[in-house]
Design a protein around this motif. Sequence first.
Motif, PDB file in Angstrom:
ATOM      1  N   VAL A 251      32.909 -16.681-128.083  1.00  0.00           N
ATOM      2  CA  VAL A 251      31.739 -17.431-127.618  1.00  0.00           C
ATOM      3  C   VAL A 251      30.500 -16.613-127.957  1.00  0.00           C
ATOM      4  N   LEU A 252      29.456 -17.267-128.425  1.00  0.00           N
ATOM      5  CA  LEU A 252      28.246 -16.524-128.774  1.00  0.00           C
ATOM      6  C   LEU A 252      27.675 -15.817-127.542  1.00  0.00           C
ATOM      7  N   THR A 253      27.100 -14.642-127.768  1.00  0.00           N
ATOM      8  CA  THR A 253      26.390 -13.976-126.672  1.00  0.00           C
ATOM      9  C   THR A 253      25.087 -14.733-126.423  1.00  0.00           C
ATOM     10  N   ASP A 280      21.121  -4.837-134.049  1.00  0.00           N
ATOM     11  CA  ASP A 280      21.788  -3.569-134.252  1.00  0.00           C
ATOM     12  C   ASP A 280      23.128  -3.784-134.962  1.00  0.00           C
ATOM     13  N   ALA A 283      25.996  -6.277-133.881  1.00  0.00           N
ATOM     14  CA  ALA A 283      25.440  -7.230-132.916  1.00  0.00           C
ATOM     15  C   ALA A 283      25.934  -8.653-133.170  1.00  0.00           C
ATOM     16  N   GLY A 284      26.518  -8.875-134.345  1.00  0.00           N
ATOM     17  CA  GLY A 284      27.059 -10.205-134.632  1.00  0.00           C
ATOM     18  C   GLY A 284      26.094 -11.095-135.406  1.00  0.00           C
ATOM     19  N   LYS A 285      25.481 -10.535-136.420  1.00  0.00           N
ATOM     20  CA  LYS A 285      24.544 -11.316-137.226  1.00  0.00           C
ATOM     21  C   LYS A 285      25.282 -12.308-138.118  1.00  0.00           C
ATOM     22  N   GLU A 376      21.578  -7.458-144.616  1.00  0.00           N
ATOM     23  CA  GLU A 376      21.394  -6.011-144.650  1.00  0.00           C
ATOM     24  C   GLU A 376      20.305  -5.602-145.621  1.00  0.00           C
ATOM     25  N   ASP A 533      33.638  -4.194-141.663  1.00  0.00           N
ATOM     26  CA  ASP A 533      34.071  -4.473-140.299  1.00  0.00           C
ATOM     27  C   ASP A 533      35.585  -4.298-140.161  1.00  0.00           C
ATOM     28  N   ARG A 562      33.854  -0.871-132.623  1.00  0.00           N
ATOM     29  CA  ARG A 562      33.876  -2.331-132.669  1.00  0.00           C
ATOM     30  C   ARG A 562      35.085  -2.901-131.951  1.00  0.00           C
TER      31      ARG A 562
HETATM   32  P1  ADP Z   1      26.488  -7.168-137.748  1.00  0.00           P
HETATM   33  O1  ADP Z   1      25.409  -7.680-136.878  1.00  0.00           O
HETATM   34  O2  ADP Z   1      26.461  -5.669-137.851  1.00  0.00           O
HETATM   35  O3  ADP Z   1      26.504  -7.830-139.090  1.00  0.00           O
HETATM   36  P2  ADP Z   1      29.005  -8.493-137.467  1.00  0.00           P
HETATM   37  O4  ADP Z   1      28.467  -9.844-137.690  1.00  0.00           O
HETATM   38  O5  ADP Z   1      29.769  -7.861-138.563  1.00  0.00           O
HETATM   39  O6  ADP Z   1      27.839  -7.517-137.005  1.00  0.00           O
HETATM   40  O7  ADP Z   1      29.870  -8.545-136.119  1.00  0.00           O
HETATM   41  C1  ADP Z   1      30.548  -7.422-135.662  1.00  0.00           C
HETATM   42  C2  ADP Z   1      31.853  -7.819-135.006  1.00  0.00           C
HETATM   43  O8  ADP Z   1      31.581  -8.481-133.788  1.00  0.00           O
HETATM   44  C3  ADP Z   1      32.684  -8.770-135.836  1.00  0.00           C
HETATM   45  O9  ADP Z   1      34.029  -8.375-135.742  1.00  0.00           O
HETATM   46  C4  ADP Z   1      32.455 -10.104-135.179  1.00  0.00           C
HETATM   47  O10 ADP Z   1      33.535 -10.966-135.370  1.00  0.00           O
HETATM   48  C5  ADP Z   1      32.286  -9.723-133.731  1.00  0.00           C
HETATM   49  N1  ADP Z   1      31.486 -10.655-132.942  1.00  0.00           N
HETATM   50  C6  ADP Z   1      30.350 -11.269-133.316  1.00  0.00           C
HETATM   51  N2  ADP Z   1      29.852 -12.014-132.327  1.00  0.00           N
HETATM   52  C7  ADP Z   1      30.703 -11.874-131.272  1.00  0.00           C
HETATM   53  C8  ADP Z   1      30.732 -12.393-129.932  1.00  0.00           C
HETATM   54  N3  ADP Z   1      29.790 -13.206-129.499  1.00  0.00           N
HETATM   55  N4  ADP Z   1      31.741 -12.004-129.146  1.00  0.00           N
HETATM   56  C9  ADP Z   1      32.688 -11.164-129.587  1.00  0.00           C
HETATM   57  N5  ADP Z   1      32.717 -10.647-130.819  1.00  0.00           N
HETATM   58  C10 ADP Z   1      31.736 -10.975-131.664  1.00  0.00           C
END
Ligand code: ADP
Length: 668
Positions: A251-253, A280, A283-285, A376, A533, A562
């Motif tokens: 689920v999205l934060t 950061d 962060a899940g971009k 990035e 990742d 992670r």
């Molecule tokens: P970045 O912002 O550094 O690009 P990523 O998109 O690679 O980060 O996400 C990092 C990790 O966190 C990935 O494994 C992704 O699947 C996971 N992730 C992203 N959003 C969530 C979330 N809301 N809850 C749990 N895990 C998440």
Amino acid sequence: MQLTELAGIGPALADKFRALGIEQVADLLFHLPLRYEDRTRVQPFGAACEGEPLLACGQVVDSQIRYGRRRSLVVTLQDDSGLLSVRLFHFSSRQMGAFKPAAWVRVFGEVRRAGYQLEMVHPEYRVVPADQAGQAEHDTLTPVYPAVAGLSQNRIRSAVEQALRLADTLVPDLLQARFELGLHAALRLIHAPPPDQQAQVEQARSRLIREELLAHRLAMLNLRARKLQQKAAPLGDRDLLERLRQSLPFVLTGAQDRVLDEILRDMAQPSPMLRLLQGDVGAGKTAVAALAAAAALGVGLRAVLMAPTEILARQHAKTLSAWFEPLGAPVILRIGGQAGGGEPLPATGAALIVGTHALFHGEPEFGAVGLIIVDEQHRFGVDQRLGLKKLATRDDCHPHQLVMTATPIPRTLAQTFFADLDFSSIDELPPGRKPVVTVALPQSRRGEVIERLRKACAQGRQAYWVSPVIEASEWAEAAEDIHAELTAALPGLNVALVHGRLKAKDKQAVMHAFAAGQVQILVATTVIEVGVDVPNASVMVIDNAERMGLAQLHQLRGRVGRGGVASHCVLMYRPPLTDTARARLDALRHEHNGFRLAERDLELRGAGEILGTRQSGLSEFRIADPQRDAAWLGEVRELARQVFEQQPEVVGPLLVRWLPAGQKYADA
Ligand code: ADP
Ligand code: MG
């Protein structure tokens, strides 16, 4: 006006000037002195301060060749206050003959103490008639300019003097009455200041600095205004997007939700979005980008995602395929250099195209692109932003742009220099992340570090061992050495190696084996710096960490921490550390928040690198330094607003004057 139109400058000298960034006569005016020499007063020998230059005049009382360790001509001069020796190691007989007894000699040079005597070694000197003995050479201070080999101070001075006489026509004062000091008065004060007017010279300098900052701010306002006039396809359909959101494994934060909303609101407009998504590492971009892409795909358009490295492009393609393909939307990997440029594109219809930045070299034909995502991005040159947009523009319809970075731009800089960008920040990490425990250790404790790796791997964890690339040639060896060292020290563990010079296929195989857990320790160059990742990796060792920048170290550390387990980052350094290197390592040990680290980085590095100017050579500041001059930014923003509204006709000329790519900004 060309430099060669000035007296005394031919094509060869013009080339030397070019090396200083001086192309036109007008550029000379903005080539500011580093310091000044005071030749406005003849001083008594007795007033000399050791190590400081002095203009003085005395009568020859003695002149002889001395044979010490080196043969030299020593001329003793006398004035009312005492004696001064002038020592020349290189001299001709004509020079010797000039120092006749009782002749007056004017000297300018640095004074040093030799035994109980004052001495000047190879000063500038001139034999002068007795009645001119007390006269100074100049009534203004003598500027000392940044120079290059083959270009003497006198040549530069003479060129600048000529330019100053033409200043009124070369650089009209476009901002009369906006500053307390006019442009031409400021230029004269800077290049030829009267003695003892330091405060005024400072004021003149700040006048120019503010004009330059103003020009940069105007460039941004200009871009923003253009953007509002441009057309883009509004992407308002949410069907595919919602289906994707439902199928994601998490689920999205709250933060992800919020920035996604900001993005979708922009993209629903009929003018192009240009938004920077900061978040950061970890962060899940990517998920946010995918959902934004779904908005484009949902209406049958293409979305393009560009990654900085091939490894990352492949990883994205893999992740995104897993998310999109079940929903019937194709994800296509395009890698430069591959035969045929990679997978074929369907002729029409929705597709998510993933590749490296090389995607945009040449004139790619992607079809109708609704959204470009740049992942990035560490540097934010305006030139790149403009270039990208142009390439994907069709029939006057511009793509939306989303630029993602883990290197946040501090607010002060952002407000002034990225006024054409909108900002979104993911200021929350997905749940369950633990801060990465960070230690700095000298190389002498390498054995302990290896032992720690052994233990972690015995518990089923994986680790990275990274060393910075100093030079490509040096690297392969260094990497192979580390690889051999770890393989020997850790029998039974699978240690693999990945670096920039491996073939793409081999790189991919190694990364794949690491992601699949077949390799426990990955020795790598900074090719893994961004984006990779592998949640099971929980130890990051960084060799020669003292040689890396703060942002880069933070990026690397972000590769671990992670998964659910506690992670460690070991910064290995070779003592002694410089003060800055120590400050960097300390900052990293105590701070885990990318935003605060970026602020610290700005303090340690200066703004130029963050703005991406040093590398691109674009939007480089000539005299301002946005960090040093931060106190002016508020005033400059307000001034820019006024000029933009009240004097639109001066915007173009100001951009051309101050920005190397000024014309491009003006036409954007
Ligand atoms: P970045 O912002 O550094 O690009 P990523 O998109 O690679 O980060 O996400 C990092 C990790 O966190 C990935 O494994 C992704 O699947 C996971 N992730 C992203 N959003 C969530 C979330 N809301 N809850 C749990 N895990 C998440
Ligand atoms: Mg990422």
